[in-house]
Design a protein around this motif. Structure first.
Motif, PDB file in Angstrom:
ATOM      1  N   LEU A   1       0.843  -1.209   0.034  1.00  0.00           N
ATOM      2  CA  LEU A   1       0.101  -0.100  -0.092  1.00  0.00           C
ATOM      3  C   LEU A   1       0.769   1.344   0.150  1.00  0.00           C
ATOM      4  N   ASN A   2       1.929   1.056   0.669  1.00  0.00           N
ATOM      5  CA  ASN A   2       2.872   2.263   0.883  1.00  0.00           C
ATOM      6  C   ASN A   2       4.029   2.412  -0.065  1.00  0.00           C
ATOM      7  N   LYS A  22       4.111   3.343  -3.287  1.00  0.00           N
ATOM      8  CA  LYS A  22       3.948   4.182  -4.698  1.00  0.00           C
ATOM      9  C   LYS A  22       5.056   4.919  -4.751  1.00  0.00           C
ATOM     10  N   ALA A  23       5.326   5.834  -3.757  1.00  0.00           N
ATOM     11  CA  ALA A  23       6.262   6.796  -3.873  1.00  0.00           C
ATOM     12  C   ALA A  23       7.586   6.236  -4.248  1.00  0.00           C
ATOM     13  N   TYR A  70      -4.112  -2.542  -6.100  1.00  0.00           N
ATOM     14  CA  TYR A  70      -5.285  -2.501  -6.551  1.00  0.00           C
ATOM     15  C   TYR A  70      -5.872  -4.006  -5.736  1.00  0.00           C
ATOM     16  N   TYR A  89      -5.561  -3.181  -1.591  1.00  0.00           N
ATOM     17  CA  TYR A  89      -6.724  -2.523  -1.117  1.00  0.00           C
ATOM     18  C   TYR A  89      -7.713  -3.313  -0.500  1.00  0.00           C
ATOM     19  N   CYS A  90      -7.928  -4.275  -1.618  1.00  0.00           N
ATOM     20  CA  CYS A  90      -8.915  -5.353  -1.458  1.00  0.00           C
ATOM     21  C   CYS A  90      -8.668  -6.318  -0.103  1.00  0.00           C
ATOM     22  N   GLU A  96      -6.859  -5.402   2.268  1.00  0.00           N
ATOM     23  CA  GLU A  96      -7.001  -4.384   3.483  1.00  0.00           C
ATOM     24  C   GLU A  96      -8.517  -4.407   4.022  1.00  0.00           C
TER      25      GLU A  96
END
Lengths: 491, 491
Positions: free
Chosen positions: B281-282, B284-285, B321, B324-325, B327
């Motif tokens: 989740l974290n 991306k950056a 994606y 997220y699910c 989570e």
């Protein structure tokens, strides 16, 4: 024209037209034609690229004029610094070192006041500490003989640069002093390695620190006086805007799901609205950096010096926690398998009420954050949201009957129920699964909205939000909503 | 001792002991005691802080020794540059401008080769273009008289600085040329504003570009030759590691849910394993920045110059994606309401099979990415995963009966079923809702895993992964697994 003239002037000149020239000329004209087409195309491409780039830039400027203003501010600051070169007395004072003033302005000037202060303070402190240290080591080295001197200096540069570079990997230091460490290494290396004598160095250091101070001062003055952008305020607005987006998105998602057949025309705009939660999913990086810069800012507007910026990150995390669930809800809503219409109808109203309730809660805390006033109606709204959850649960409890009751069998039901039996013509569980999942996720979202409310509650305590006047609160609810909305425009 | 001696030497000296002195001395000793305690505490605090900081730093270094090596590399590069000051011939050549070489090394040296190249190329190009432009404008200004000169220079600095600063807000430019624009503004301002004559400027520019080139060359040589860290490879590893984490996490979550009662002891480690999706989740950056820097890198190892780095971002997005699910699944698994044990038991095996199937798919594509070979068994594994989804759906279809069949009523069931009736002693739907939701989300996760497979498929095509040898693939499956795992260690 030119050929005619030349023909008249010089007898030697003759136009020779060999055989096959017509074909060659045709070829040539084809070639020219092609080249012309190519050139026109090239020009067109360049023009269209430049135009589209210009449009893009124009759109960015129109969307946020502060970006244009920032450009102008940097121009002003640099022009002010360049005055040092044209005003004699100033030139004589800091002349040769004005380079550092220009460099400081270019490097330190940031979009937000916090960014400017972060870089300015880091630069000033790092330059002075590194300069002092380097002069000290230089002095020691100069006393230890010509052969040992370069060894001491080189090894001190090596050790300090290595240690300082490594320290940048420590998260706390990285977040607060990253720029300072760069400047520390730079200043230390420059001073330690320079061939100057210590007394020259002291004079140089003095002048350099002076010019850097002038550069920082010009940056700060222009940054704060000309339409300042405060990182803290940006963070504050980002968080409350994201709450509104979440609220809209939640309403939109549930509406999309239950009203899908009813409004085909408005679907596009509705779907766009329902996708706002995606902004929340992607805003971690900007929240982190803004909170980081906001720490450097003095009190401004409604924010004190010790405003609890880190709590905004917790509110942001709670919102993302909510958004993850909405992302799953979105997936479930767009699932291929859709529950039968009469089942959806049974739950539609309660689901809509719950989504509206959660969305109201989010909007209320958003406006409470915006206005920095404790919310008067949040308890009531959270209560309503919880009631809606319970209603939804009651509706779900009555579902098993519905599950097994096709409209045709409804008439039969009364007789059958007396025998404590239900007809075995059950709807496939697979058909209703997406509906169950959606409902279950909706309940989960409302629970997570509770988490956001708690985080905002802590923020309200830490940031000393203006308390509620209980007398007024009990007298009426409508004027409160208007009041709480007003200050949001001031922010 | 001292008082005795003094008393013996001088008659004038007398020890005066006024009344209450005992009390005063006691007070004094108390004060001294307190001060000592405070001092000890202070020292202890400082020591403990320094120790904990040291431990933290040590841990960071131990976790990733490349960070320590990076520090050493910066030290080496700076020491090499400082040689310019001590080696006579070099000193004579670039002497006064060696400042720029030191500055270049400090500012350009980055952790990854991509970062170094990005900054180095940006710095070189920006310095030369801005320098040329500034010399041109300087020449024009010098021809237009003493009064107009400062106006032309200042306004050109103002306009160019404003425009260049604004252009940093355009996302594409920000991503690729942010540093270059800073250097452009800096160089242009310094040259345009300096009081030198044009011919002096040309000589200065030449020397400065030369020193900057030396700085960049030293940076690149040290960065590439001493244990290089490639941004592209980092991205590559991050993405495949994240896939493994997702796979473990998915298995862990489903195990946690269905085996909760069975293993209480191992729960902590199991839960830790199940939380791996949070890293996804974290990330991306870091993915974005690494993909950005990887573009600047030449071909290295298994990666060509035109390696499709941007496709990694799409794979990363597909994984997020999925996460997220997961989570939402995590929230649902930790829900307070738990489905009755016999219901869970009914679905346990199929759910475990599905989670294992999805996890196998993820691990397979992860090892395919790691080894950069097309996967032999991915089709089979995806097929198995889809079979598991269907099995789960079949199990769900048989649930309505289970739903209404309490273990006690099981005996009755046979007779009742003959009458096409089921007993009305239904289990509350509320109780089974979390189970349904979990199952539904599990199916959704497996669908999204399909999305990751597709994204990796595109990556395999674009990056020309080593194709499968179909003969070998059909002969056996076990050796293939071993083979595909091996290269992962080489990477």
């Amino acid at each position: 024209m030119a050929t005619e003239k030349e023909a008249q002037g010089g007898l030697e000149w003759r136009v020779s037209v060999p055989e096959g020239s017509a074909a060659e000329m045709e070829l040539e004209s084809k070639w020219i034609h092609r080249a012309r087409t190519w050139l026109i195309q090239l020009v067109m491409t360049v023009v269209s690229k430049v135009t589209s780039f210009g449009k893009k830039a124009g759109k960015i400027g129109a969307d946020d004029p502060r970006k244009v203003i920032h450009g102008v501010k940097v121009g002003i600051a640099l022009t002010l610094v360049s005055l040092f070169y044209y005003t004699r007395p100033l030139y004589d004072g800091v002349g040769g070192c004005a380079l550092w003033a220009v460099m400081t302005v270019v490097v330190v000037f940031e979009f937000t006041v916090g960014g400017c202060l972060y870089k300015g303070i880091n630069r000033a402190v790092a330059t002075s500490t590194a300069g002092t240290l380097a002069v000290g080591i230089h002095w020691i080295a100069s006393k230890s003989g010509e052969k040992v001197e370069p060894i001491i200096l080189s090894s001190s540069v090596f050790l300090l640069a290595s240690a300082a570079t490594f320290s940048r990997f420590i998260p706390n230091i990285k977040a607060r002093f990253d720029y300072g460490i760069t400047i520390f290494i730079l200043t230390f290396s420059l001073v330690a390695v320079s061939g100057y004598r210590v007394d020259e160095l002291l004079r140089l250091a003095q002048v350099r620190i002076c010019t850097i101070a002038i550069g920082i001062a010009i940056c700060l003055v222009v940054c704060v006086l000309v339409r300042p952008v405060w990182a803290g305020q940006e963070l504050h607005l980002l968080v409350s805007r994201n709450m509104d987006k979440l609220a809209d998105s939640l309403e939109g998602l549930v509406e999309d799901y239950f009203m899908k057949d009813k409004k085909v025309e408005g679907e596009v705009s509705c779907s766009q609205r329902s996708q706002g939660y995606k902004n929340v999913l992607n805003s971690k990086a900007s929240e982190d950096s803004q909170a980081n810069l906001a720490r450097w800012e003095p009190g401004h507007g409604k924010f004190g010096f010790k405003h609890p910026w880190s709590q905004y990150l917790k509110v942001g995390a709670a919102m993302r926690y909510c958004a993850y669930c909405m992302e799953a809800l979105n997936g479930c809503i767009n699932s291929e398998i859709q529950a039968p219409e009469h089942m959806k109808r049974h739950l539609r109203d309660v689901c809509m009420r719950l989504s509206l309730g959660s969305s109201k809660v989010l909007k209320e805390i958003s406006s409470s954050v915006k206005s920095m006033k404790e919310s008067r109606s949040i308890q009531v709204l959270v209560g309503e949201m919880n009631d809606a959850v319970e209603e939804l649960q009651v509706a779900l409890r009555s579902l098993p009957k519905q599950l097994t009751q096709s409209p045709a069998a409804a008439a039969e039901a009364a007789t059958i129920e007396k025998r404590h039996c239900v007809p075995a013509t059950t709807i496939s569980l697979m058909e209703v699964m997406p509906l169950f999942t959606a409902v279950s996720l909706l309940i989960e979202v409302s629970e997570r909205v509770g988490g956001v409310v708690d985080a905002v509650g802590t923020l309200a305590t830490l940031a000393c939000f203006e308390p509620i006047d209980h007398k007024k609160a009990s007298s009426s609810v409508v004027p409160q909503d208007e009041e709480s909305m007003k200050p949001s425009q001031e922010v």
